[in-house]
Design a protein around this motif. Sequence first.
Motif, PDB file in Angstrom:
ATOM      1  N   SER A 144       0.830  -1.215   0.000  1.00 12.63           N
ATOM      2  CA  SER A 144       0.000   0.000   0.000  1.00 12.63           C
ATOM      3  C   SER A 144       0.863   1.263   0.000  1.00 12.63           C
ATOM      4  N   ILE A 145       2.026   1.186   0.635  1.00 12.06           N
ATOM      5  CA  ILE A 145       2.936   2.340   0.632  1.00 12.06           C
ATOM      6  C   ILE A 145       3.427   2.599  -0.784  1.00 12.06           C
ATOM      7  N   TRP A 146       3.819   1.535  -1.496  1.00 10.61           N
ATOM      8  CA  TRP A 146       4.282   1.702  -2.869  1.00 10.61           C
ATOM      9  C   TRP A 146       3.166   2.205  -3.770  1.00 10.61           C
ATOM     10  N   MET A 147       1.968   1.767  -3.513  1.00 13.51           N
ATOM     11  CA  MET A 147       0.819   2.246  -4.294  1.00 13.51           C
ATOM     12  C   MET A 147       0.623   3.745  -4.061  1.00 13.51           C
ATOM     13  N   PHE A 148       0.731   4.164  -2.799  1.00 15.80           N
ATOM     14  CA  PHE A 148       0.572   5.582  -2.471  1.00 15.80           C
ATOM     15  C   PHE A 148       1.649   6.408  -3.165  1.00 15.80           C
ATOM     16  N   ILE A 149       2.897   5.958  -3.098  1.00 18.06           N
ATOM     17  CA  ILE A 149       3.995   6.686  -3.727  1.00 18.06           C
ATOM     18  C   ILE A 149       3.776   6.762  -5.236  1.00 18.06           C
ATOM     19  N   SER A 150       3.373   5.651  -5.822  1.00 22.95           N
ATOM     20  CA  SER A 150       3.117   5.625  -7.263  1.00 22.95           C
ATOM     21  C   SER A 150       1.996   6.587  -7.648  1.00 22.95           C
ATOM     22  N   GLU A 151       0.909   6.577  -6.890  1.00 20.20           N
ATOM     23  CA  GLU A 151      -0.214   7.484  -7.174  1.00 20.20           C
ATOM     24  C   GLU A 151       0.196   8.941  -6.984  1.00 20.20           C
ATOM     25  N   PHE A 152       1.005   9.195  -5.951  1.00 19.65           N
ATOM     26  CA  PHE A 152       1.465  10.560  -5.702  1.00 19.65           C
ATOM     27  C   PHE A 152       2.249  11.084  -6.899  1.00 19.65           C
ATOM     28  N   PHE A 153       3.203  10.304  -7.393  1.00 19.68           N
ATOM     29  CA  PHE A 153       4.015  10.764  -8.516  1.00 19.68           C
ATOM     30  C   PHE A 153       3.249  10.775  -9.822  1.00 19.68           C
ATOM     31  N   ASP A 154       2.251   9.923  -9.951  1.00 20.18           N
ATOM     32  CA  ASP A 154       1.398  10.004 -11.136  1.00 20.18           C
ATOM     33  C   ASP A 154       0.631  11.324 -11.148  1.00 20.18           C
ATOM     34  N   ALA A 155       0.139  11.736  -9.977  1.00 12.71           N
ATOM     35  CA  ALA A 155      -0.656  12.962  -9.874  1.00 12.71           C
ATOM     36  C   ALA A 155       0.214  14.215  -9.803  1.00 12.71           C
ATOM     37  N   TRP A 156       1.333  14.147  -9.085  1.00 17.30           N
ATOM     38  CA  TRP A 156       2.125  15.343  -8.807  1.00 17.30           C
ATOM     39  C   TRP A 156       3.506  15.341  -9.450  1.00 17.30           C
ATOM     40  N   GLY A 157       3.846  14.327 -10.207  1.00 18.13           N
ATOM     41  CA  GLY A 157       5.190  14.200 -10.769  1.00 18.13           C
ATOM     42  C   GLY A 157       5.660  15.393 -11.565  1.00 18.13           C
TER      43      GLY A 157
END
Length: 142
Positions: free
Chosen positions: A3-16
Motif C-alpha cells: 500500500s505504501i508503494w501504491m501511495f507513492i506511485s499514485e502521488f508521482f502520477d498525480a504530482w510528478g
Amino acid sequence: MESIWMFISEFFDAWGWWVAVGSVAMFVISLAAMPFIVARIPVDYFTHHGRHRMSQSSRHPIFELLLLVLKNILGAVLLLAGIIMLFTPGQGLLSILFGLMIMNYPGKYRLECWIIRKPLIFSSVNSMRKKQGQPPLAEPEA
C-alpha cells in the motif's frame, strides 16, 4: 508494504510534473539568488560568540510581527527547498544554510557555525563571494 508503494506511485502520477517543474524552478532561482545573498553576509558573521539584537524599529508592532512571520516563512521555504534539492538538482546545502540563517529559533548561531565549518560549504560560500567581488568570510573558531 504494498500500500505504501501504491501511495507513492499514485502521488508521482498525480504530482510528478509539478515536482519536476518545482525542482527546476528552485534550481534556477537558487543559482540566481545564492551569489547575491552570499555576498551580503558580513565577513565576520561567523566569528562572534554572541549575537547582537537589532535596535528597536520605529515601525508599528503589528508590522514588525508581520515581517517576522514572513521572514520565518521564507526561511522555512528555503529550508524545505534545500532538503528537496539534496535529492534533485540545486544547491541544497546552501539553501538549507540560508533558510536556517533567515529564521529565528533557539541555538541558531551554533547550528549556522556547525554548518559553515564544513569544508565544502565554507569553500563554496567563499568562492561565490570571490565571484561577487567580496572578501572571503573569516573562518569560524572551532
